[in-house]
Write an enzyme that holds these catalytic residues in place. Sequence first.
Site, mmCIF file in Angstrom:
data_model
loop_
_atom_site.group_PDB
_atom_site.id
_atom_site.type_symbol
_atom_site.label_atom_id
_atom_site.label_comp_id
_atom_site.label_asym_id
_atom_site.label_seq_id
_atom_site.Cartn_x
_atom_site.Cartn_y
_atom_site.Cartn_z
ATOM 1 N N LYS B 90 0.924 -1.254 0.137
ATOM 2 C CA LYS B 90 0.050 -0.018 0.085
ATOM 3 C C LYS B 90 0.894 1.256 0.051
ATOM 4 O O LYS B 90 0.412 2.134 -0.473
ATOM 5 C CB LYS B 90 -0.998 0.086 1.271
ATOM 6 C CG LYS B 90 -1.868 -1.010 1.202
ATOM 7 C CD LYS B 90 -3.027 -0.893 0.291
ATOM 8 C CE LYS B 90 -4.215 -1.794 0.264
ATOM 9 N NZ LYS B 90 -4.960 -1.903 -0.747
ATOM 10 N N GLU B 112 -10.217 5.543 3.248
ATOM 11 C CA GLU B 112 -11.044 4.419 3.841
ATOM 12 C C GLU B 112 -9.937 3.389 4.043
ATOM 13 O O GLU B 112 -8.775 3.410 3.488
ATOM 14 C CB GLU B 112 -11.918 3.799 2.732
ATOM 15 C CG GLU B 112 -11.414 2.999 1.775
ATOM 16 C CD GLU B 112 -10.262 3.666 0.704
ATOM 17 O OE1 GLU B 112 -10.396 4.844 0.512
ATOM 18 O OE2 GLU B 112 -9.423 2.839 0.008
ATOM 19 N N SER B 371 1.777 -9.654 -0.932
ATOM 20 C CA SER B 371 1.296 -8.101 -0.778
ATOM 21 C C SER B 371 1.544 -7.675 0.715
ATOM 22 O O SER B 371 1.451 -6.348 0.710
ATOM 23 C CB SER B 371 0.042 -7.700 -1.324
ATOM 24 O OG SER B 371 -1.001 -8.690 -0.550
#
Lengths: 257, 386
Positions: B90, B112, B371
């Site tokens: 991210k 969010e 990830s």
Amino acid sequence: MTGLEATLRAARAAGRKLLVPYITGGYRPEWLDVVRAVADAGADAIEIGIPFSDPVMDGPVIQRASEDALAAGATPGGILAALRGHDAGVPLAVMTYYNICFHMGHERFAQGLVDAGVSAAILPDLPLEETGPWCDAADAAGVETVLLAAPTAPDERLPRICARSRGFVYAVGLLGVTGERDTLAATATSIAARLKSVTDLPVLVGVGISNADQAVEASAVADGVVIGSALMRILLDGGGPEGAAAFVAGVRAALDG
Amino acid sequence: MPLDPPTSDGRFGEFGGRFVPETLVPACMELEAAFAEAWSDPAFRAELDGLLRDYAGRPSPLTVCDRLSTELGVQVLLKREDLNHTGSHKINNVLGQALLARRMGKERLVAETGAGQHGVATATAAALLGMACTVYMGEVDMRRQELNVFRMRLLGAEVRAAMSGSRTLKDAINEAMRDWVATVESTHYCLGSVMGPHPYPWMVRELHTVIGTEAREQCAALLGGDGLPDVVTACVGGGSNAIGIFSGFAGTRAELVGVEPAGGAAVGRGAPGVVHGSKSFLLQDEWGQVQEAESISAGLDYPGIGPEHAHLAAAGLARYEQVDDREVIEAFALLSRTEGIIPALEPAHALAWISRDREALAGRTVLLNLSGRGDKDVAQMMEHLG
């Protein structure tokens, strides 16, 4: 039934300020009685909300009304079926989110509105650039599509929105979602004035019109107002058809001066 | 051949678009122009690359999994996005968007978050650049991921609970969009996946192409022959880590496989629909009401999918598989036991698919985008495995 735009233009020509209350379809079993009561209390047209699971343009009150309606089993088909044969005496516009229309299919949704006696549709997450397929179907079926114009729009955008809008132009009164505010935002009259300078369509301010005083203040510039959350709060608090009628009659009287 | 850019109206095939309240349309247009300009500006790219290297720790390694490969009979390579600062991919997106927001004169970020990874990354970038930050998180997710809530607050962010609907990621996005409608003049919406209105699916993809670009070079250096893995796989919620690694291998012989949670399989079980700004596949009922996803992984607990994935699926350019929660828990334990790597529950979905389909994959080389790391999930897994 005369169409929404024709009705609003005629009322405006007669010197009247326009009042369009909003009611969430199916929020309580007596919602159709509320529609009738509000029409009799002086509404020029009525917005019927078809509840959607993810109403991103709505604040807490209309979110709650939508959740109540969905929890009670309200569906787009059920709401349109209930409106069929129910003559409110004023034009109706549905307000819902685009996926409801997209999922049903543009032509079917448009025909469903016609069959239910609904004149117009307001889809707050369908901005100008995305209106094509829906507006083609709506135009073909004779459904008027009301577009929204927001304070953030640059000047060149407003005439293009007005050119594609039918019924009226919905002037978004503030930066934010639906809901009551203590005072009328300065943007309410500024966006109304900007729109009035570029269109002959009726210009109604909605979002943040909380009471009769604010309705009068906004209507000094605009042709009228849409009132949703203030009315729905009364209804969610148990106000019923009488409470709704009293509120709308109060705003009507204030607008009539 | 890299992935195609969207059309001028934000479409990937028939999917995408810009279905947002009118209030946000000018902001989306401004963002599109600002990103296009910044992305072609060498100075912006150099500043971002510097942060990715010196702050986030890029490039992330490529790890050959010997013991896991032996156990499965499939050669598994891991792209180690779990080793990035903040523990997931991210950060790639967030550093880019935060720099862009500052360049645009915005003072505040709103975001969010589902599992909390994107929220933590956004709060981190805001702290780094001295910006205000508000993160919306579903109330249910705040309970599932309370450590990440504390992390975000420690980083100086305000965390607000999304109390409507299913009280998960979908509702956090609704609240973030409502916030942005009210604050658009001073605030940038730092959306965390390849979804939302144009330009987000494109912009977030571009910011994650670094994953695929690095992995392609690393595979070329590691593997013989044409230097390509046979399969490239990643978990898909919105789909940002998947599109990031796919971007390095699109148009090659490598097969692209996204893995969805069975309880939130937008491609596998959804239909075309429009929510949160774009047209894509969506879990919905017979009337178009959006249905709630249900997954063990808060980060994949989403009923939609990024529009480019919908296009890749519809065009047959990528394939989408589903795994259930039980398979994910087994994969979580498997990687921990065989490789000493505790994965986040999200990428454990992709490993669960490899494990289930290992006979079909026997002898092949599979690149898995790991990830995120599993620290955030350990407490939850203790209930299942402890």
